[in-house]
Design a protein around this motif. Structure first.
Motif, PDB file in Angstrom:
ATOM      1  N   LYS A 100       0.849  -1.193   0.000  1.00 28.32           N
ATOM      2  CA  LYS A 100       0.000   0.000   0.000  1.00 28.32           C
ATOM      3  C   LYS A 100       0.884   1.243   0.000  1.00 28.32           C
ATOM      4  O   LYS A 100       2.043   1.186   0.361  1.00 28.32           O
ATOM      5  CB  LYS A 100      -0.901   0.019   1.234  1.00 28.32           C
ATOM      6  N   GLY A 101       0.303   2.345  -0.375  1.00 28.38           N
ATOM      7  CA  GLY A 101       1.022   3.605  -0.336  1.00 28.38           C
ATOM      8  C   GLY A 101       1.672   3.949  -1.652  1.00 28.38           C
ATOM      9  O   GLY A 101       1.528   3.239  -2.652  1.00 28.38           O
ATOM     10  N   LYS A 102       2.413   5.041  -1.622  1.00 33.76           N
ATOM     11  CA  LYS A 102       2.992   5.586  -2.845  1.00 33.76           C
ATOM     12  C   LYS A 102       4.443   5.184  -3.063  1.00 33.76           C
ATOM     13  O   LYS A 102       5.017   5.542  -4.081  1.00 33.76           O
ATOM     14  CB  LYS A 102       2.905   7.118  -2.800  1.00 33.76           C
ATOM     15  N   GLN A 103       5.040   4.476  -2.116  1.00 35.13           N
ATOM     16  CA  GLN A 103       6.452   4.114  -2.239  1.00 35.13           C
ATOM     17  C   GLN A 103       6.601   2.596  -2.229  1.00 35.13           C
ATOM     18  O   GLN A 103       5.877   1.897  -1.522  1.00 35.13           O
ATOM     19  CB  GLN A 103       7.257   4.712  -1.082  1.00 35.13           C
ATOM     20  N   ALA A 104       7.568   2.129  -2.987  1.00 33.28           N
ATOM     21  CA  ALA A 104       7.842   0.696  -3.017  1.00 33.28           C
ATOM     22  C   ALA A 104       8.646   0.311  -1.776  1.00 33.28           C
ATOM     23  O   ALA A 104       9.513   1.056  -1.332  1.00 33.28           O
ATOM     24  CB  ALA A 104       8.629   0.346  -4.273  1.00 33.28           C
ATOM     25  N   PRO A 105       8.367  -0.851  -1.222  1.00 32.98           N
ATOM     26  CA  PRO A 105       9.129  -1.294  -0.052  1.00 32.98           C
ATOM     27  C   PRO A 105      10.550  -1.694  -0.430  1.00 32.98           C
ATOM     28  O   PRO A 105      10.807  -2.094  -1.567  1.00 32.98           O
ATOM     29  CB  PRO A 105       8.337  -2.497   0.457  1.00 32.98           C
ATOM     30  N   ARG A 106      11.459  -1.577   0.540  1.00 31.73           N
ATOM     31  CA  ARG A 106      12.843  -2.010   0.344  1.00 31.73           C
ATOM     32  C   ARG A 106      13.052  -3.432   0.839  1.00 31.73           C
ATOM     33  O   ARG A 106      14.016  -4.078   0.458  1.00 31.73           O
ATOM     34  CB  ARG A 106      13.795  -1.099   1.120  1.00 31.73           C
ATOM     35  N   LEU A 107      12.184  -3.889   1.728  1.00 32.15           N
ATOM     36  CA  LEU A 107      12.324  -5.205   2.346  1.00 32.15           C
ATOM     37  C   LEU A 107      11.229  -6.144   1.866  1.00 32.15           C
ATOM     38  O   LEU A 107      10.223  -5.712   1.304  1.00 32.15           O
ATOM     39  CB  LEU A 107      12.262  -5.064   3.874  1.00 32.15           C
ATOM     40  N   SER A 108      11.403  -7.419   2.144  1.00 32.69           N
ATOM     41  CA  SER A 108      10.399  -8.407   1.746  1.00 32.69           C
ATOM     42  C   SER A 108       9.135  -8.239   2.595  1.00 32.69           C
ATOM     43  O   SER A 108       9.205  -7.757   3.736  1.00 32.69           O
ATOM     44  CB  SER A 108      10.950  -9.821   1.937  1.00 32.69           C
ATOM     45  N   PRO A 109       7.993  -8.649   2.074  1.00 31.90           N
ATOM     46  CA  PRO A 109       6.755  -8.569   2.854  1.00 31.90           C
ATOM     47  C   PRO A 109       6.840  -9.335   4.175  1.00 31.90           C
ATOM     48  O   PRO A 109       6.315  -8.892   5.195  1.00 31.90           O
ATOM     49  CB  PRO A 109       5.701  -9.180   1.927  1.00 31.90           C
ATOM     50  N   GLU A 110       7.532 -10.475   4.183  1.00 30.34           N
ATOM     51  CA  GLU A 110       7.670 -11.265   5.405  1.00 30.34           C
ATOM     52  C   GLU A 110       8.438 -10.490   6.476  1.00 30.34           C
ATOM     53  O   GLU A 110       8.056 -10.468   7.646  1.00 30.34           O
ATOM     54  CB  GLU A 110       8.383 -12.605   5.119  1.00 30.34           C
ATOM     55  N   LYS A 111       9.544  -9.857   6.072  1.00 33.40           N
ATOM     56  CA  LYS A 111      10.361  -9.070   7.013  1.00 33.40           C
ATOM     57  C   LYS A 111       9.562  -7.874   7.517  1.00 33.40           C
ATOM     58  O   LYS A 111       9.597  -7.544   8.714  1.00 33.40           O
ATOM     59  CB  LYS A 111      11.656  -8.615   6.327  1.00 33.40           C
ATOM     60  N   LEU A 112       8.832  -7.221   6.649  1.00 36.39           N
ATOM     61  CA  LEU A 112       8.030  -6.067   7.047  1.00 36.39           C
ATOM     62  C   LEU A 112       6.919  -6.464   8.019  1.00 36.39           C
ATOM     63  O   LEU A 112       6.667  -5.764   9.002  1.00 36.39           O
ATOM     64  CB  LEU A 112       7.449  -5.366   5.820  1.00 36.39           C
ATOM     65  N   ARG A 113       6.274  -7.605   7.771  1.00 30.33           N
ATOM     66  CA  ARG A 113       5.229  -8.083   8.705  1.00 30.33           C
ATOM     67  C   ARG A 113       5.837  -8.420  10.066  1.00 30.33           C
ATOM     68  O   ARG A 113       5.267  -8.116  11.104  1.00 30.33           O
ATOM     69  CB  ARG A 113       4.490  -9.292   8.130  1.00 30.33           C
ATOM     70  N   ASP A 114       7.015  -9.035  10.056  1.00 31.91           N
ATOM     71  CA  ASP A 114       7.699  -9.367  11.304  1.00 31.91           C
ATOM     72  C   ASP A 114       8.078  -8.086  12.061  1.00 31.91           C
ATOM     73  O   ASP A 114       7.906  -8.007  13.285  1.00 31.91           O
ATOM     74  CB  ASP A 114       8.946 -10.208  11.018  1.00 31.91           C
ATOM     75  N   ASP A 115       8.572  -7.097  11.345  1.00 34.62           N
ATOM     76  CA  ASP A 115       8.897  -5.806  11.966  1.00 34.62           C
ATOM     77  C   ASP A 115       7.639  -5.148  12.535  1.00 34.62           C
ATOM     78  O   ASP A 115       7.665  -4.584  13.633  1.00 34.62           O
ATOM     79  CB  ASP A 115       9.553  -4.864  10.951  1.00 34.62           C
ATOM     80  N   ALA A 116       6.539  -5.209  11.782  1.00 38.88           N
ATOM     81  CA  ALA A 116       5.275  -4.632  12.250  1.00 38.88           C
ATOM     82  C   ALA A 116       4.857  -5.283  13.559  1.00 38.88           C
ATOM     83  O   ALA A 116       4.465  -4.596  14.516  1.00 38.88           O
ATOM     84  CB  ALA A 116       4.178  -4.802  11.196  1.00 38.88           C
ATOM     85  N   ARG A 117       4.947  -6.603  13.627  1.00 38.66           N
ATOM     86  CA  ARG A 117       4.605  -7.310  14.876  1.00 38.66           C
ATOM     87  C   ARG A 117       5.499  -6.863  16.022  1.00 38.66           C
ATOM     88  O   ARG A 117       5.030  -6.683  17.144  1.00 38.66           O
ATOM     89  CB  ARG A 117       4.739  -8.826  14.694  1.00 38.66           C
TER      90      ARG A 117
END
Length: 153
Positions: A100-117
């Motif tokens: 989501k959003g206007k910028q592409a992520p730098r990390l994998s979705p799995e890493k981002l979900r883990d960071d979010a948690r």
């Protein structure tokens, strides 16, 4: 003259005691108010939080918001609004994982979900009275619950 002197003594005692009494009223929420904070660092962190909030809410620039709040989290662990910084970090990580959003992520979705948690777990654990806690708990439930491998603070 004795009564007049006693009257002035009572008035003086009330004036001296009044600030102490009013300081005890009201319940505080958030970080311990007795924590000593560096004024310049607090001011810089507040500025970064305002910018991150703008990126997060208005521009949907979640990577930029995340960069700003990660700087706060790493550099100012006693920040007075750390709960909001953790919330923005958690939600920005989650939104980036969902592309989501206007910028592409730098990390994998799995890493981002883990960071979010991790960010949202810290928020729930460390700030039980935070205005952001309820939503953090709801998001954590959807992500599999709080992380259990985080060190206790």
């Amino acid at each position: 003259m004795g009564n007049k002197l006693r009257s002035w003594a009572v008035v003086l005692a009330i004036l001296v005691a009044a600030p102490a009494v009013t300081a005890q009223t009201g319940v505080r929420r958030g970080p311990d108010p007795t924590t000593i904070r560096d004024a310049a660092l607090e001011k810089e962190s507040l500025h970064n939080l305002e910018v991150a909030r703008h990126y997060f809410k208005m521009k949907k620039a979640y990577r930029a918001a995340l960069d700003r709040v990660e700087e706060i989290i790493a550099g100012n662990p006693n920040f007075s609004r750390l709960d909001e910084a953790l919330y923005i970090a958690g939600m920005s990580s989650l939104y980036l994982a969902e592309n989501k959003g206007k910028q592409a992520p730098r990390l994998s979705p799995e890493k981002l979900r883990d960071d979010a948690r991790a960010y949202l777990t810290r928020l729930v654990r460390e700030f039980p009275d935070s205005a952001f806690r309820k939503e953090a708990e709801e998001r954590l439930a959807k992500l599999g619950g709080p992380k259990t491998d985080l060190p206790e603070k």
